[in-house]
Design an enzyme around this catalytic site. Structure first.
Site, PDB file in Angstrom:
ATOM      1  N   LYS A 132       0.848  -1.184   0.000  1.00 53.96           N
ATOM      2  CA  LYS A 132       0.000   0.000   0.000  1.00 53.96           C
ATOM      3  C   LYS A 132       0.888   1.239   0.000  1.00 53.96           C
ATOM      4  O   LYS A 132       1.978   1.248   0.597  1.00 53.96           O
ATOM      5  CB  LYS A 132      -0.906  -0.016   1.243  1.00 53.96           C
ATOM      6  CG  LYS A 132      -1.958   1.083   1.265  1.00 53.96           C
ATOM      7  CD  LYS A 132      -2.876   0.923   2.486  1.00 53.96           C
ATOM      8  CE  LYS A 132      -3.964   1.976   2.507  1.00 53.96           C
ATOM      9  NZ  LYS A 132      -4.887   1.831   3.657  1.00 53.96           N
ATOM     10  N   SER A 207      -9.662   1.830   2.564  1.00 52.03           N
ATOM     11  CA  SER A 207      -8.758   2.636   1.779  1.00 52.03           C
ATOM     12  C   SER A 207      -7.667   1.839   1.065  1.00 52.03           C
ATOM     13  O   SER A 207      -6.924   2.393   0.247  1.00 52.03           O
ATOM     14  CB  SER A 207      -8.099   3.688   2.672  1.00 52.03           C
ATOM     15  OG  SER A 207      -7.278   3.083   3.658  1.00 52.03           O
ATOM     16  N   SER A 231     -10.240  -0.652   6.545  1.00 52.26           N
ATOM     17  CA  SER A 231      -9.562  -0.441   5.265  1.00 52.26           C
ATOM     18  C   SER A 231      -8.835  -1.651   4.706  1.00 52.26           C
ATOM     19  O   SER A 231      -8.452  -1.651   3.527  1.00 52.26           O
ATOM     20  CB  SER A 231      -8.584   0.731   5.382  1.00 52.26           C
ATOM     21  OG  SER A 231      -9.280   1.939   5.546  1.00 52.26           O
TER      22      SER A 231
END
EC number: 3.5.1.4
Length: 555
Positions: A132, A207, A231
């Protein structure tokens, strides 16, 4: 001064330019649609060389074993995933940083090491690994969705990246996030929208949506996301993946870039997303075994604990069908019922779970997330003039509706929230222990089974149907959670419930959003919740559930 639109376009062009020319196909998404596909994984399986498809179909655990036994080289594995990730990005817009050349060179080095020494470098030797965008790698941007951060190269390497690299992982991309990572979809003025790997019409979630999309399309075998309100679990659920939301203090967060640095009442945590329970356990065990608490003062010095009894003993589960605020859609309810029926057939016990303070947990979580009324985000956006996202506008409206003053909370208010969270943790634990009054043997439950999201995702852009009711409470509690896929939406089975009496206007809106044909074929996951710092148990229980479901299918 270059405008924010030009800076964003320049960054997108730069990312695309990192893909080898022979892998660029400007018409790939149109070709996919023309052939009748909405599922990127299925489309790429039909057009990529079959030797590469066979490689990318393997789990991380299987890939590592084949590399170790020299049935595959690190280079050919890395090449297959880089090639596939290049096409996945052009379809789904899921990569923020691409560095295939570095990855392929690293893979060659690992192959040479294995040939010359006869030994693997570590337990992840040669495994392509995605990150990420928050995870820092020196010399590479960490933008976390902000145009103003473009060109700000990381200097430090995140501790987790060091641990993984020392174990032999090969980093090849960093994936997209929404602005400030504060949304359950993945969209920003910087990169645009990230789409769902299994259905182009649906949201990737957020996210960690870039990770979810990339892994869901088999463009990466294993990666990491972060989770402060769902997330990891939301994109995993939306794309039929496995995800671990660990408790704070198990996986190192040191030198990982974040919004709201210093907010530790509900801390963000970092954990794996992948295609099997075994892959999540592989990641968690090797990271915990690295004893990173010698470097990260936020970690708990708690070694990995094997729990063989979990896979042999009778287990007790608390089933939360609904939080009494938002009723899950029919496919989610069916997934829960099928899971419980499979567990019962294997000798496990199910009791009802109805904690009475779900709304308080959600409300207090939202107060923490909006403690500054999103002023930090607004200030950063104003440096380039980029607009605030629709998600953030809705969040501000919702928190104002719930009585937020519209300005940053004061110290006394923060203390009051802290006391409220402590009280909720005590009440939740007490309720958990009292489940011994419900079980046949007088022992409390081992885990909760509940939805990860009330629906099988939502269509891209339909952010008003965001609902973190089944994730946020466990961030407030800091409990260990695993998401795993159970079934798919079946429009013939999953009929709308006309008899449902909505709990609220929000529940009515989400209830009416369900259209069987629209959701048909989308994955449905369930969530397993264990107490704080019980990652080993949560993973083992998820494996038990998967085994029970497989046994039922064989009957």
């Amino acid at each position: 001064m270059v405008g924010w639109v030009d800076r964003a376009n320049s960054k997108r062009a730069h990312t695309l330019a990192q893909i080898p020319h022979e892998w660029i196909d400007p018409n790939v998404i149109n070709e996919m649609k023309e052939r009748g596909y909405v599922n990127t994984r299925e489309y790429l399986d039909s057009v990529l060389p079959q030797n590469e498809v066979r490689i990318t179909a393997l789990t991380a655990t299987e890939l590592i074993e084949r590399i170790r036994t020299r049935k595959l080289t690190s280079f050919e594995v890395c090449y297959a995933f880089c090639h596939r990730a290049a096409l996945v990005h052009q379809i789904l817009n899921c990569c923020m940083e691409i560095f295939f050349d570095d990855a392929l060179n690293k893979a060659r080095e690992l192959d040479n090491h294995l040939v010359t020494t006869g030994k693997v470098l570590g337990p992840l030797h040669g495994l392509p690994f995605s990150l990420k965008d928050q995870v820092n790698l020196p010399g590479i941007d960490t933008t976390i969705g902000y145009i103003s951060r473009v060109g700000h190269k990381a200097v430090k390497r995140s501790l987790l990246a060091k641990v993984l690299e020392n174990a032999g992982a090969v980093f090849f991309v960093k994936t997209t996030v929404p602005t400030a990572m504060l949304a359950s979809e993945t969209v920003s003025s910087l990169h645009g929208r990230t789409l769902n790997a299994l259905n182009l019409n649906f949201s990737s979630g957020g996210s960690s949506g870039g990770e979810g999309s990339l892994i869901g399309a088999r463009g990466s075998p294993l990666g990491v996301g972060t989770d402060i309100g769902g997330s990891i679990r939301i994109p995993a659920a939306f794309q039929g993946l496995y995800g671990l939301r660990p408790s704070h203090g198990r996986i190192p967060y040191m030198d990982v870039t974040n919004s709201y640095e210093g907010q530790e009442l509900i801390p963000s945590v970092i954990g794996p997303m992948g295609s099997s329970i075994q892959d999540l356990e592989l990641f968690a065990k090797l990271v915990i075994d690295s004893e990173s608490w010698n470097y990260d003062p936020q970690l708990v010095a708690l070694p990995w604990r094997e729990v063989p009894h979990v896979k042999k003993d009778k287990l007790r589960f608390g089933l939360m069908v609904s939080d009494k605020l938002v009723m899950p859609h029919p496919p989610v309810l069916r997934a829960l019922m099928e899971t419980c029926e499979a567990l019962r057939r294997c000798g496990h016990e199910i009791v009802e779970w109805n904690f009475p303070h779900n709304k308080r947990m959600i409300d207090v979580g939202e107060q923490v997330y909006a403690a500054d009324f999103y002023d930090e985000v607004q200030e950063i956006l104003e440096t380039t003039g980029e607009p605030i996202s629709e998600y953030m506008k809705i969040a501000r409206e919702n928190i104002s509706y719930k009585g937020h003053s519209g300005r940053a909370l004061g110290v006394s208010q923060w203390w009051e929230i802290s006391r409220e969270i402590r009280s909720l943790k005590e009440q939740f634990l007490e309720y958990w222990e009292k489940t011994r009054d419900l079980t046949s043997d007088g022992k409390p439950i081992d885990a909760i089974i509940c939805p990860a999201w009330p629906s099988a995702g939502f269509r891209d852009g339909d952010v008003e149907f965001g609902c973190e009711n089944y994730t946020v409470p466990f961030n407030v509690l800091d409990y260990s959670c695993v998401v795993l896929p159970v079934t798919q939406v079946d429009s013939a089975k999953d009929i709308p419930d006309a008899s449902h009496s909505p709990f609220s206007t929000e529940d009515k809106k989400i209830h009416e959003y369900y259209k069987p044909e629209m959701f048909s074929g989308m994955p449905v996951c369930v969530q397993v919740v264990c107490k704080r710092l019980e990652e080993e148990k949560a993973l083992a229980i998820a494996a038990v559930i998967e085994g029970c479901l497989a046994n039922v299918e064989k009957l």
